[in-house]
Design a protein around this motif. Structure first.
Motif, PDB file in Angstrom:
ATOM      1  N   THR A 190      -7.553  10.132  11.788  1.00  0.00           N
ATOM      2  CA  THR A 190      -6.502   9.415  11.069  1.00  0.00           C
ATOM      3  C   THR A 190      -6.947   7.988  10.770  1.00  0.00           C
ATOM      4  OG1 THR A 190      -5.448   8.741  13.142  1.00  0.00           O
ATOM      5  CG2 THR A 190      -4.651  10.765  12.105  1.00  0.00           C
ATOM      6  N   SER A 191      -6.536   7.490   9.594  1.00  0.00           N
ATOM      7  CA  SER A 191      -6.922   6.141   9.171  1.00  0.00           C
ATOM      8  C   SER A 191      -5.760   5.502   8.416  1.00  0.00           C
ATOM      9  CB  SER A 191      -8.165   6.203   8.278  1.00  0.00           C
ATOM     10  OG  SER A 191      -8.551   4.921   7.855  1.00  0.00           O
ATOM     11  N   PRO A 192      -5.486   4.195   8.618  1.00  0.00           N
ATOM     12  CA  PRO A 192      -4.350   3.554   7.949  1.00  0.00           C
ATOM     13  C   PRO A 192      -4.615   3.282   6.473  1.00  0.00           C
ATOM     14  CG  PRO A 192      -5.572   1.926   9.207  1.00  0.00           C
ATOM     15  CD  PRO A 192      -6.195   3.265   9.521  1.00  0.00           C
ATOM     16  N   VAL A 193      -3.560   3.350   5.667  1.00  0.00           N
ATOM     17  CA  VAL A 193      -3.595   2.952   4.261  1.00  0.00           C
ATOM     18  C   VAL A 193      -2.700   1.729   4.136  1.00  0.00           C
ATOM     19  CG1 VAL A 193      -3.115   3.610   1.880  1.00  0.00           C
ATOM     20  CG2 VAL A 193      -3.955   5.329   3.503  1.00  0.00           C
ATOM     21  N   ARG A 194      -3.268   0.602   3.715  1.00  0.00           N
ATOM     22  CA  ARG A 194      -2.537  -0.670   3.686  1.00  0.00           C
ATOM     23  C   ARG A 194      -2.264  -1.122   2.248  1.00  0.00           C
ATOM     24  NH1 ARG A 194      -3.035  -3.032   8.848  1.00  0.00           N
ATOM     25  NH2 ARG A 194      -4.648  -2.046  10.143  1.00  0.00           N
ATOM     26  N   ASN A 195      -1.217  -1.936   2.073  1.00  0.00           N
ATOM     27  CA  ASN A 195      -0.944  -2.548   0.774  1.00  0.00           C
ATOM     28  C   ASN A 195      -1.655  -3.894   0.686  1.00  0.00           C
ATOM     29  OD1 ASN A 195       0.565  -4.274   2.376  1.00  0.00           O
ATOM     30  ND2 ASN A 195       2.554  -3.489   1.692  1.00  0.00           N
ATOM     31  N   ARG A 196      -1.394  -4.655  -0.367  1.00  0.00           N
ATOM     32  CA  ARG A 196      -2.091  -5.929  -0.565  1.00  0.00           C
ATOM     33  C   ARG A 196      -1.793  -6.935   0.539  1.00  0.00           C
ATOM     34  NH1 ARG A 196      -1.456  -7.193  -7.083  1.00  0.00           N
ATOM     35  NH2 ARG A 196      -2.684  -5.410  -7.807  1.00  0.00           N
ATOM     36  N   GLU A 197      -0.611  -6.829   1.141  1.00  0.00           N
ATOM     37  CA  GLU A 197      -0.244  -7.758   2.210  1.00  0.00           C
ATOM     38  C   GLU A 197      -0.803  -7.333   3.562  1.00  0.00           C
ATOM     39  OE1 GLU A 197       2.088  -6.552  -0.026  1.00  0.00           O
ATOM     40  OE2 GLU A 197       1.797  -8.368  -1.228  1.00  0.00           O
ATOM     41  N   GLY A 198      -1.499  -6.201   3.588  1.00  0.00           N
ATOM     42  CA  GLY A 198      -2.079  -5.725   4.835  1.00  0.00           C
ATOM     43  C   GLY A 198      -1.155  -4.854   5.659  1.00  0.00           C
ATOM     44  N   LYS A 199       0.041  -4.567   5.150  1.00  0.00           N
ATOM     45  CA  LYS A 199       0.996  -3.732   5.870  1.00  0.00           C
ATOM     46  C   LYS A 199       0.638  -2.261   5.700  1.00  0.00           C
ATOM     47  CE  LYS A 199       5.934  -2.706   6.199  1.00  0.00           C
ATOM     48  NZ  LYS A 199       7.281  -2.983   5.637  1.00  0.00           N
ATOM     49  N   ILE A 200       0.741  -1.503   6.789  1.00  0.00           N
ATOM     50  CA  ILE A 200       0.445  -0.073   6.742  1.00  0.00           C
ATOM     51  C   ILE A 200       1.590   0.647   6.035  1.00  0.00           C
ATOM     52  CG2 ILE A 200      -0.007   2.007   8.085  1.00  0.00           C
ATOM     53  CD1 ILE A 200      -1.119   0.227  10.288  1.00  0.00           C
ATOM     54  N   THR A 201       1.301   1.263   4.917  1.00  0.00           N
ATOM     55  CA  THR A 201       2.318   1.980   4.149  1.00  0.00           C
ATOM     56  C   THR A 201       2.258   3.492   4.376  1.00  0.00           C
ATOM     57  OG1 THR A 201       0.817   2.068   2.246  1.00  0.00           O
ATOM     58  CG2 THR A 201       2.370   0.217   2.357  1.00  0.00           C
ATOM     59  N   SER A 202       1.088   3.991   4.742  1.00  0.00           N
ATOM     60  CA  SER A 202       0.914   5.419   4.984  1.00  0.00           C
ATOM     61  C   SER A 202      -0.346   5.624   5.816  1.00  0.00           C
ATOM     62  CB  SER A 202       0.825   6.194   3.654  1.00  0.00           C
ATOM     63  OG  SER A 202      -0.207   5.670   2.836  1.00  0.00           O
ATOM     64  N   VAL A 203      -0.572   6.863   6.198  1.00  0.00           N
ATOM     65  CA  VAL A 203      -1.758   7.199   7.004  1.00  0.00           C
ATOM     66  C   VAL A 203      -2.468   8.394   6.366  1.00  0.00           C
ATOM     67  CG1 VAL A 203      -2.542   8.185   9.202  1.00  0.00           C
ATOM     68  CG2 VAL A 203      -0.966   6.254   9.189  1.00  0.00           C
ATOM     69  N   MET A 204      -3.789   8.283   6.251  1.00  0.00           N
ATOM     70  CA  MET A 204      -4.598   9.399   5.772  1.00  0.00           C
ATOM     71  C   MET A 204      -5.062  10.218   6.976  1.00  0.00           C
ATOM     72  SD  MET A 204      -8.182   9.455   3.636  1.00  0.00           S
ATOM     73  CE  MET A 204      -7.452   8.918   2.096  1.00  0.00           C
ATOM     74  N   GLU A 205      -4.799  11.502   6.902  1.00  0.00           N
ATOM     75  CA  GLU A 205      -5.231  12.414   7.965  1.00  0.00           C
ATOM     76  C   GLU A 205      -6.263  13.388   7.392  1.00  0.00           C
ATOM     77  OE1 GLU A 205      -2.849  14.636  11.396  1.00  0.00           O
ATOM     78  OE2 GLU A 205      -2.618  15.670   9.471  1.00  0.00           O
ATOM     79  N   MET A 206      -7.435  13.412   8.003  1.00  0.00           N
ATOM     80  CA  MET A 206      -8.499  14.303   7.565  1.00  0.00           C
ATOM     81  C   MET A 206      -8.825  15.272   8.701  1.00  0.00           C
ATOM     82  SD  MET A 206     -12.316  13.454   6.102  1.00  0.00           S
ATOM     83  CE  MET A 206     -12.925  12.840   7.675  1.00  0.00           C
ATOM     84  N   SER A 207      -8.762  16.563   8.394  1.00  0.00           N
ATOM     85  CA  SER A 207      -9.017  17.599   9.403  1.00  0.00           C
ATOM     86  C   SER A 207     -10.195  18.459   8.973  1.00  0.00           C
ATOM     87  CB  SER A 207      -7.773  18.476   9.591  1.00  0.00           C
ATOM     88  OG  SER A 207      -6.658  17.690   9.970  1.00  0.00           O
ATOM     89  N   THR A 208     -11.164  18.604   9.866  1.00  0.00           N
ATOM     90  CA  THR A 208     -12.352  19.413   9.594  1.00  0.00           C
ATOM     91  C   THR A 208     -12.251  20.725  10.365  1.00  0.00           C
ATOM     92  OG1 THR A 208     -13.669  17.408   9.330  1.00  0.00           O
ATOM     93  CG2 THR A 208     -14.855  19.465   9.644  1.00  0.00           C
ATOM     94  N   ASP A 209     -12.375  21.830   9.670  1.00  0.00           N
ATOM     95  CA  ASP A 209     -12.289  23.158  10.293  1.00  0.00           C
ATOM     96  C   ASP A 209     -13.574  23.433  11.079  1.00  0.00           C
ATOM     97  OD1 ASP A 209     -12.083  25.861  10.937  1.00  0.00           O
ATOM     98  OD2 ASP A 209     -11.032  26.360   9.088  1.00  0.00           O
ATOM     99  N   ILE A 210     -13.434  23.592  12.390  1.00  0.00           N
ATOM    100  CA  ILE A 210     -14.601  23.854  13.251  1.00  0.00           C
ATOM    101  C   ILE A 210     -14.473  25.230  13.920  1.00  0.00           C
ATOM    102  CG2 ILE A 210     -15.075  21.418  13.685  1.00  0.00           C
ATOM    103  CD1 ILE A 210     -13.684  21.802  16.434  1.00  0.00           C
ATOM    104  N   THR A 211     -13.674  26.114  13.313  1.00  0.00           N
ATOM    105  CA  THR A 211     -13.471  27.440  13.889  1.00  0.00           C
ATOM    106  C   THR A 211     -14.801  28.173  14.073  1.00  0.00           C
ATOM    107  OG1 THR A 211     -11.313  27.571  12.806  1.00  0.00           O
ATOM    108  CG2 THR A 211     -12.258  29.628  13.622  1.00  0.00           C
TER     109      THR A 211
END
Length: 314
Positions: A231-252
């Protein structure tokens, strides 16, 4: 520079334009834009120094001839609209300088009114937006590359809000988990009715750090899959976290191979132990035979030979 004319109406217009430009001399010469004043026939009456620098001495020429080398006026002409309605108009155009260079401009037109309240002339100002256009193209190219990367990367990617609703999802995520926009991530990934414990997305929203975890998720056909989540934060111009990017890698598949390797390792350990025991037995038998031959002890030789035969697989 001014357009001189012998007709009385043109002299009157010229006088008014001269008076207008005298009052607005700073505006005419200091503003870094192309400025001209035009009559109802779209003839250029007066121009500022920047206009003269890039387009030459064009007073008396039709504006569409000067700007675009056309033989007739442009469609949807803002100057014509201003003459007709007496209002300010704007448009975005591409014009060509005296040296043949194309320039992107935003055009603004404003009326000059006579004593009787009618529009006698129009001021046309053109703002060079080439730099803005180039930056816009760079931004569009970057956005296009981002969208391509977002769509084609071989991982499940989602953008989530503070309520854990999925705002955006890449193609692979939707292919494997179905339509997930505006749905809760825990419902999409695990068919749960409430958020997961120790949620990495929640942690990233709290402190803005990157987190990872290993999870088991359920694909659209209820097929379980092992994934590593980042997971990694997505910030606006003021530096406030507006959303989060979640990346999942399939390791089955990696997990399956790990189990197979672990089983193979255990089997190899058993085989190694058996071989070691055989070698130890053979070593002892060789010692018995060797010592028996030296001492002419037939019993030792016989015992050693039996040991060798017992250690040889049948």
């Amino acid at each position: 520079m001014f357009l001189e004319s012998g007709k009385d109406e043109h002299k009157e217009l010229l006088a008014k334009v001269k008076e207008f430009t005298r009052k607005h001399e700073l505006f005419f010469q200091a503003i870094p834009s192309y400025i001209s004043v035009q009559d109802r026939d779209f003839r250029i009456i007066i121009t500022n120094s920047l206009f003269q620098k890039d387009f030459g001495e064009q007073v008396g020429e039709k504006c569409y001839k000067v700007y675009k080398n056309r033989k007739e006026k442009c469609k949807d002409c803002p100057v014509e609209k201003t003459f007709r309605k007496g209002k300010t108009y704007s448009s975005e155009e591409i014009i060509v300088t005296d040296e043949g260079k194309e320039v992107n401009v935003i055009v603004y037109t404003s009326p000059i009114f006579g004593d009787d309240g009618t529009v006698t002339a129009v001021v046309e100002m053109m703002v060079n937006i080439d730099r803005i256009k180039k930056r816009q193209e760079k931004i569009e190219n970057s956005m296009r590359e981002y969208r391509n990367l977002f769509s084609s990367v071989p991982c499940y990617i989602s953008i989530q809000d503070r309520n854990f609703r999925i705002l955006k999802a890449n193609k692979l995520l939707e292919d494997n988990f179905g339509d997930c926009i505006n749905k809760f991530c825990y419902k999409v990934y695990k068919n749960r009715e409430k958020k997961c414990e120790n949620c990495p997305v929640e942690k990233t929203f709290k402190d803005g750090n990157v987190y990872n975890s290993e999870e088991v998720v359920l694909k659209r056909d209820d097929e379980p899959a092992n994934v590593i989540v980042y997971t990694s934060p997505v910030r606006n111009r003021e530096g406030k976290i507006t959303s989060v990017m979640e990346m999942s890698t399939d390791i089955t598949e990696v997990k399956r191979l790990q189990k197979e390797l672990a089983t193979l390792g255990m089997a190899m350990a058993g085989v190694t132990h058996s071989i070691k025991c055989i070698l130890q037995g053979l070593d002892g038998a060789v010692y018995l035979i060797d010592s028996g031959l030296k001492k002419n002890n037939k019993e030792r030789v016989t015992t050693g030979w039996k040991t060798i035969k017992n250690n040889i697989p049948k």
